[in-house]
Design an enzyme around this catalytic site. Structure first.
Site, PDB file in Angstrom:
ATOM      1  N   HIS A  55      -3.146-171.677 -13.326  1.00  0.00           N
ATOM      2  CA  HIS A  55      -2.267-170.521 -13.248  1.00  0.00           C
ATOM      3  C   HIS A  55      -1.063-170.810 -12.326  1.00  0.00           C
ATOM      4  O   HIS A  55       0.019-171.124 -12.807  1.00  0.00           O
ATOM      5  CB  HIS A  55      -3.101-169.321 -12.774  1.00  0.00           C
ATOM      6  CG  HIS A  55      -2.391-168.018 -12.780  1.00  0.00           C
ATOM      7  ND1 HIS A  55      -3.027-166.816 -12.906  1.00  0.00           N
ATOM      8  CD2 HIS A  55      -1.082-167.709 -12.660  1.00  0.00           C
ATOM      9  CE1 HIS A  55      -2.151-165.833 -12.879  1.00  0.00           C
ATOM     10  NE2 HIS A  55      -0.964-166.359 -12.729  1.00  0.00           N
ATOM     11  N   TYR A  87       6.854-174.794  19.873  1.00  0.00           N
ATOM     12  CA  TYR A  87       7.945-174.724  18.895  1.00  0.00           C
ATOM     13  C   TYR A  87       8.486-173.303  18.893  1.00  0.00           C
ATOM     14  O   TYR A  87       7.723-172.345  18.997  1.00  0.00           O
ATOM     15  CB  TYR A  87       7.429-175.073  17.504  1.00  0.00           C
ATOM     16  CG  TYR A  87       8.478-174.974  16.429  1.00  0.00           C
ATOM     17  CD1 TYR A  87       9.306-176.054  16.126  1.00  0.00           C
ATOM     18  CD2 TYR A  87       8.674-173.779  15.727  1.00  0.00           C
ATOM     19  CE1 TYR A  87      10.289-175.958  15.153  1.00  0.00           C
ATOM     20  CE2 TYR A  87       9.650-173.677  14.758  1.00  0.00           C
ATOM     21  CZ  TYR A  87      10.458-174.765  14.471  1.00  0.00           C
ATOM     22  OH  TYR A  87      11.422-174.665  13.506  1.00  0.00           O
ATOM     23  N   HIS A 136       5.608-168.528  -9.947  1.00  0.00           N
ATOM     24  CA  HIS A 136       5.287-169.640 -10.843  1.00  0.00           C
ATOM     25  C   HIS A 136       6.234-170.796 -10.522  1.00  0.00           C
ATOM     26  O   HIS A 136       6.755-171.451 -11.423  1.00  0.00           O
ATOM     27  CB  HIS A 136       5.414-169.221 -12.312  1.00  0.00           C
ATOM     28  CG  HIS A 136       4.327-168.323 -12.804  1.00  0.00           C
ATOM     29  ND1 HIS A 136       3.890-168.296 -14.101  1.00  0.00           N
ATOM     30  CD2 HIS A 136       3.559-167.420 -12.159  1.00  0.00           C
ATOM     31  CE1 HIS A 136       2.930-167.395 -14.252  1.00  0.00           C
ATOM     32  NE2 HIS A 136       2.712-166.854 -13.083  1.00  0.00           N
ATOM     33  N   ASP A 147       2.772-179.027  10.001  1.00  0.00           N
ATOM     34  CA  ASP A 147       3.409-178.021  10.865  1.00  0.00           C
ATOM     35  C   ASP A 147       2.945-176.613  10.504  1.00  0.00           C
ATOM     36  O   ASP A 147       3.072-175.688  11.306  1.00  0.00           O
ATOM     37  CB  ASP A 147       4.945-178.066  10.704  1.00  0.00           C
ATOM     38  CG  ASP A 147       5.585-179.190  11.498  1.00  0.00           C
ATOM     39  OD1 ASP A 147       4.999-179.620  12.511  1.00  0.00           O
ATOM     40  OD2 ASP A 147       6.681-179.645  11.117  1.00  0.00           O
ATOM     41  N   HIS A 193       3.340-163.843  -5.184  1.00  0.00           N
ATOM     42  CA  HIS A 193       2.898-164.669  -6.309  1.00  0.00           C
ATOM     43  C   HIS A 193       4.125-165.195  -7.041  1.00  0.00           C
ATOM     44  O   HIS A 193       5.029-164.431  -7.362  1.00  0.00           O
ATOM     45  CB  HIS A 193       2.044-163.827  -7.262  1.00  0.00           C
ATOM     46  CG  HIS A 193       1.676-164.533  -8.533  1.00  0.00           C
ATOM     47  ND1 HIS A 193       1.158-165.809  -8.554  1.00  0.00           N
ATOM     48  CD2 HIS A 193       1.756-164.143  -9.833  1.00  0.00           C
ATOM     49  CE1 HIS A 193       0.933-166.173  -9.808  1.00  0.00           C
ATOM     50  NE2 HIS A 193       1.296-165.191 -10.596  1.00  0.00           N
TER      51      HIS A 193
END
Lengths: 237, 237, 237, 237
Positions: free
Chosen positions: B170, B228, B98, B121, B96
């Protein structure tokens, strides 16, 4: 050891941290730390480059802005700091920057709307923007009047819940329990200003965060029910 | 050596890498790593600055969020992590942040449209943005409900194909097979968010990438026909 | 010393310089260097993080993309590089990035207009943006077709005067006399893209630079009357 | 010690500081320092990368741009510098960059409005933007004419109060009492340009700062009543 060594060291460290933070360039910005007991504060000398700043160069003044210790002139913003110390009970540090996103909102004469929980984690309202100073006042004791402008802007606001403001046409001032917290608030303000800029560019019609979310996030970090951080550990630098 | 040392070390390294990545400032953000066998995960303690973080400070909790090992409080977002581990089978890490561009899209309450092959991608759709949480839910167990909001947003989506989301108002949450992959996804999300911001500023009428291009780029990197990367080499940190 | 050591070293150095340039993150991007005499080129292996890249890991392929030397798979974009080497006579290096401003113009499907002399110092026209690839072609040999798309875009343009392009919905490709020049062109392209973004935000009605100024600046640096730089000194890295 | 060593050293240091400042990339930009007594100045050689620049490589020319000392060609912008030294009495340094925000305003052919006190601390007006050069002039002695364009733009302006300008379609030139002050002005100009960009994006209808505030801030730092900085201390690098 001199009796002002602690606040001089604290102010010096916070000013150097301000420079390292990338919030300011050249000689922009200043941070001060108050000795609440003695009623004096240490502040950066005016116009001295950060690279040549020393603890000894810090200037100690009382709340009337008389120099108590130090050979250099204090920051030209010293009287603004003094007004904040006199009017905002309990604060122990003040920080002023010209950080670009916060300064842009100040130049745009717009408060920074509360658009997300990053902002709400720290305060429950838009970052206020002062009135533009009147011509009569500009011609008076300008730096004292800048402080007065901020104090007037906080007539109906709590300076302990909202530890930051924009001075219209000028830039941000922040404060807190000490110089480090004031500096921390300057960094937060710049981040809120940047996020609010990007958000309003993406969605110009965006409305402020709803009150329940504001309340919830603020209470996570502040007040008796706070559950963010550690109980007996100093958390924030 | 304690039985949780591996996940504590992995979580510690990912949290320090998060800080070095520039995606977060101050004490923002948190990463966790799950021990899939034991059903416990290691996460950053709440509000501790990255500069003073240690492996020992990491907190180990079970999926009911009971602290199993560690002297500090776990991150205030721990219950959100737990909901994701319980509902998204096979994931082993949650991150998480910001980060500013992703948070701006979340604050704007807008999914990040898929506008180019950099995005394609990695995943085949817009980065979803959750609903805004209802007032009743906000007043309840907020962090658990944040997790529930994400899970509900993925009702008709695959959390293994789309390892990232925006929580409205958020910011971003990402996940993956382990903490490092979750962190990698946070860095990718910020890049997609930045590119989508610039693209929509340049051409406000831009339409999403066409399905054939999305499919082609995604298949280059994922599934049985992927070509890839290396066959027997660990590629991505 | 192996016969491909020179191009492997050149390609390795250019790939590491690409990473240090800040133009790419994670495993994004690739640079190759051609041995014009032997008709083979050295390129980054697919999906290997820059931090673990070595000279030995570079892959040497011929213009049909058969691996001549190297144990790893070459970059998934190898066939695009090969098409450019086959169709743009005299070039010796190709560079592909997902740098954010150039990629944003590519995602916006807009050529980058020539708005100032920074751009005109390097080329006389807008940076072209290819067509969007047709669905039939996407389902075919995609990377070869990406090269063909670029070649078709240069039908009426000189690839030696304009050493860069945007592939619509994807991102930039650049080239030059060697890998270092191709990389230099990627850095220039990102700078033009950033300046053009800012310029069109400030003045949405801005028109392209007038032909006399374009001509003048380009001639300062290119052709028989050039007077920028040193006569017998290698100038640009 | 040679008679030009002082200006060569000053010009070299300022050019290296320019590169470290992040205002330029590659070989962009140049700074010069004038020996006011001898009527000669030292300037960066043309097209030499900053990484290989040395004090010895600096080129000394007189105001007619004849090379007095140095084995390399001087910067292609040398004649523009010479025009400024000849027409702006008292200046001792000139700096030219292609810094992105200032260049964007120049490409947009817009003066940078004075929107805040950061700008007003340094000068009392918008940063002027020259006319676009006429086709006849472009075909003449282009670099001399670039200088003439700037001089003409300052017909009714004081080059000692406004030590910076934008050349339309090109980019910024700044000057000052020496090379370091000219460089300082380039950094300030980029900051004003960035803040003005953000401000006008936030509030497109924003009006210039009112005259009383402009006057007040400028007088804090300049003229007989200045009270910013120290009386006997060199303040700014």
């Amino acid at each position: 050891m001199g009796s002002f060594d602690a606040i001089k060291q604290a102010a010096f460290t916070a000013n150097m941290d301000l420079f390292k933070s990338g919030l300011v360039i050249a000689t922009f910005g200043n941070v001060s730390e108050l000795d609440k007991g003695k009623g004096v504060f240490a502040i950066k000398p005016s116009g001295v480059p950060y690279a040549s700043l020393t603890v000894e160069a810090m200037v100690v003044v009382d709340l009337a802005c008389t120099v108590i210790e130090g050979r250099l002139r204090p920051s030209s913003d010293t009287r603004t700091h003094a007004v904040l110390y006199k009017n905002f009970p309990g604060i122990g540090g003040v920080c002023h920057t010209h950080s670009p996103f916060a300064t842009a909102w100040a130049q745009a004469k717009r408060p920074i709307p509360i658009l997300g929980t990053t902002h709400a984690d720290h305060l429950t309202q838009a970052i206020p923007c002062t009135e533009v100073m009147s011509d009569e006042t500009i011609r008076g004791d300008y730096e004292t009047e800048t402080g007065n402008l901020i104090v007037r802007c906080f007539r109906d606001l709590s300076p302990r819940e909202i530890e930051m403001t924009l001075v219209a046409c000028h830039g941000p001032f922040t404060w807190g329990e000490n110089a480090q917290k004031a500096l921390y608030n300057s960094a937060m303000l710049e981040e809120f200003a940047k996020m609010a800029f990007l958000t309003t560019q993406i969605n110009p019609g965006i409305q402020p965060l709803k009150p329940t979310l504001i309340e919830k996030h603020y209470r996570r970090k502040h007040g008796g029910d706070a559950y963010y951080g550690q109980i007996n550990v100093t958390m924030e630098k």
